[in-house]
Design a protein around this motif. Structure first.
Motif, PDB file in Angstrom:
ATOM      1  N   ARG A 155     -10.062  68.038  37.260  1.00  0.00           N
ATOM      2  CA  ARG A 155     -10.901  69.080  36.657  1.00  0.00           C
ATOM      3  C   ARG A 155     -10.816  70.377  37.468  1.00  0.00           C
ATOM      4  NH1 ARG A 155     -14.559  69.498  32.778  1.00  0.00           N
ATOM      5  NH2 ARG A 155     -14.083  67.341  32.242  1.00  0.00           N
ATOM      6  N   THR A 156     -10.783  70.247  38.791  1.00  0.00           N
ATOM      7  CA  THR A 156     -10.701  71.435  39.629  1.00  0.00           C
ATOM      8  C   THR A 156      -9.366  72.148  39.437  1.00  0.00           C
ATOM      9  OG1 THR A 156     -12.138  70.378  41.272  1.00  0.00           O
ATOM     10  CG2 THR A 156     -10.858  72.280  41.991  1.00  0.00           C
ATOM     11  N   LEU A 157      -8.263  71.369  39.437  1.00  0.00           N
ATOM     12  CA  LEU A 157      -6.944  71.972  39.258  1.00  0.00           C
ATOM     13  C   LEU A 157      -6.776  72.554  37.860  1.00  0.00           C
ATOM     14  CD1 LEU A 157      -4.773  69.284  41.095  1.00  0.00           C
ATOM     15  CD2 LEU A 157      -5.298  71.599  41.891  1.00  0.00           C
ATOM     16  N   SER A 158      -7.341  71.892  36.858  1.00  0.00           N
ATOM     17  CA  SER A 158      -7.279  72.430  35.493  1.00  0.00           C
ATOM     18  C   SER A 158      -8.002  73.769  35.414  1.00  0.00           C
ATOM     19  CB  SER A 158      -7.880  71.443  34.506  1.00  0.00           C
ATOM     20  OG  SER A 158      -7.126  70.244  34.463  1.00  0.00           O
ATOM     21  N   GLY A 159      -9.141  73.868  36.110  1.00  0.00           N
ATOM     22  CA  GLY A 159      -9.871  75.130  36.135  1.00  0.00           C
ATOM     23  C   GLY A 159      -9.084  76.246  36.787  1.00  0.00           C
ATOM     24  N   LEU A 160      -8.167  75.867  37.695  1.00  0.00           N
ATOM     25  CA  LEU A 160      -7.300  76.853  38.345  1.00  0.00           C
ATOM     26  C   LEU A 160      -6.021  77.096  37.549  1.00  0.00           C
ATOM     27  CD1 LEU A 160      -7.642  75.602  42.031  1.00  0.00           C
ATOM     28  CD2 LEU A 160      -8.797  77.560  40.981  1.00  0.00           C
ATOM     29  N   LYS A 161      -5.934  76.494  36.340  1.00  0.00           N
ATOM     30  CA  LYS A 161      -4.763  76.645  35.456  1.00  0.00           C
ATOM     31  C   LYS A 161      -3.493  76.087  36.090  1.00  0.00           C
ATOM     32  CE  LYS A 161      -7.539  78.873  32.739  1.00  0.00           C
ATOM     33  NZ  LYS A 161      -8.171  78.160  31.601  1.00  0.00           N
ATOM     34  N   ASN A 190      -2.776  66.929  36.209  1.00  0.00           N
ATOM     35  CA  ASN A 190      -2.945  65.476  36.133  1.00  0.00           C
ATOM     36  C   ASN A 190      -2.035  64.760  37.120  1.00  0.00           C
ATOM     37  OD1 ASN A 190      -4.190  63.209  34.291  1.00  0.00           O
ATOM     38  ND2 ASN A 190      -2.077  62.627  34.623  1.00  0.00           N
ATOM     39  N   ALA A 191      -0.772  65.160  37.179  1.00  0.00           N
ATOM     40  CA  ALA A 191       0.180  64.505  38.075  1.00  0.00           C
ATOM     41  C   ALA A 191      -0.206  64.701  39.536  1.00  0.00           C
ATOM     42  CB  ALA A 191       1.590  65.030  37.816  1.00  0.00           C
ATOM     43  N   VAL A 192      -0.610  65.907  39.879  1.00  0.00           N
ATOM     44  CA  VAL A 192      -1.001  66.185  41.264  1.00  0.00           C
ATOM     45  C   VAL A 192      -2.269  65.408  41.620  1.00  0.00           C
ATOM     46  CG1 VAL A 192      -1.788  67.976  42.853  1.00  0.00           C
ATOM     47  CG2 VAL A 192       0.111  68.438  41.298  1.00  0.00           C
ATOM     48  N   ALA A 193      -3.241  65.402  40.711  1.00  0.00           N
ATOM     49  CA  ALA A 193      -4.487  64.670  40.977  1.00  0.00           C
ATOM     50  C   ALA A 193      -4.218  63.179  41.135  1.00  0.00           C
ATOM     51  CB  ALA A 193      -5.476  64.915  39.844  1.00  0.00           C
ATOM     52  N   PHE A 201     -14.520  77.623  44.344  1.00  0.00           N
ATOM     53  CA  PHE A 201     -13.889  77.494  43.038  1.00  0.00           C
ATOM     54  C   PHE A 201     -14.655  78.159  41.891  1.00  0.00           C
ATOM     55  CE2 PHE A 201     -12.517  73.669  45.420  1.00  0.00           C
ATOM     56  CZ  PHE A 201     -11.165  73.950  45.475  1.00  0.00           C
ATOM     57  N   VAL A 202     -15.888  78.583  42.133  1.00  0.00           N
ATOM     58  CA  VAL A 202     -16.694  79.103  41.029  1.00  0.00           C
ATOM     59  C   VAL A 202     -17.172  80.524  41.318  1.00  0.00           C
ATOM     60  CG1 VAL A 202     -18.742  78.750  39.603  1.00  0.00           C
ATOM     61  CG2 VAL A 202     -17.417  76.759  40.406  1.00  0.00           C
TER      62      VAL A 202
END
Length: 245
Positions: free
Chosen positions: A128-134, A139-142, A228-229
């Motif tokens: 979710r954090t990486l997705s928020g950073l685009k 998914n693969a990294v997480a 992050f926010v």
């Protein structure tokens, strides 16, 4: 005689091509594959731990702890034990005692279940954090990072040593606190925002009954918020003052 009218031969209906899988279907399959990968890898890594005998502090906290023999006394562990002042951990031992008495297999099984829950929560938080950073491959990294984290040999004692239940419970509550905050921020409607924020507060309070390290969880949430926010600590506190108080 009148000519017979022959019905025209029936034409076969054209077959309908299968609809291509939607993006949501592909995402769901990817999510289940990631979860299955994490769970299977950890089960294989720790499958030989179920019959490890009680060691060190386990003996006093489990085999010599009369408070876990009844749920009514589990919230008041005896003094001078590793579970003293940690009623959530003592309650979990009472649950194990109800299942298997003083046989160690259920204690190890619950330790592994908590470790798996930590790994999956960590994966969900990272994605979710990486997705928020685009991030293009969130998914693969997480999945790679959470697998490396959960399978690292530093966690061996946390899973195999029964008394490390306190660490596992606190870690799960810590991660769920961060995840609850992340979901609350991402939610668009007020209702889900409040529910996820409430979850973060409740699991943070529960973690306080597992181990003392949970006292740093609110600070960790603030650091996550600032990183992050929010644009600054002041902005984070002004925007979510009621949450932090």
């Amino acid at each position: 005689p009148p000519a017979k009218h022959l019905a025209p031969p029936s034409m076969p209906l054209p077959s309908r091509a299968a609809a291509p899988p939607s993006a949501s279907d592909a995402t769901a399959r990817r999510d289940w594959l990631s979860v299955a990968t994490l769970v299977l890898a950890n089960l294989l890594a720790y499958s030989n731990t179920f019959f490890v005998p009680f060691l060190f502090d386990d003996i006093a906290a489990v085999t010599q702890n009369p408070s876990i023999e009844n749920f009514s006394t589990a919230f008041s562990p005896p003094p001078a034990l590793s579970v003293t002042g940690r009623p959530l951990a003592n309650l979990s031992f009472a649950l194990n005692h109800a299942i298997s008495g003083k046989a160690p297999w259920s204690y190890h099984a619950l330790n592994l279940a908590l470790h798996l829950a930590c790994a999956l929560t960590f994966f969900a938080l990272l994605r979710r954090t990486l997705s928020g950073l685009k991030h293009q491959h969130s998914n693969a990294v997480a999945l790679a990072v959470s697998a490396l984290w959960s399978l690292h040999q530093l966690h061996t004692s946390a899973v195999t040593y029964v008394m490390q239940r306190t660490e596992l419970l606190a870690s799960l509550c810590y991660l769920l606190t961060l995840y609850g905050f992340a979901r609350a921020y991402d939610a668009r409607a007020l209702g889900p925002q409040r529910r996820w924020a409430a979850l973060a507060v409740v699991v943070c309070a529960l973690g306080m009954a597992a181990k003392e390290i949970m006292v740093t969880a609110p600070l960790a949430v603030l650091l996550y918020d600032r990183t992050f926010v929010a644009t600054s600590f002041g902005a984070a506190l002004r925007a979510r003052a009621r949450f932090y108080l």
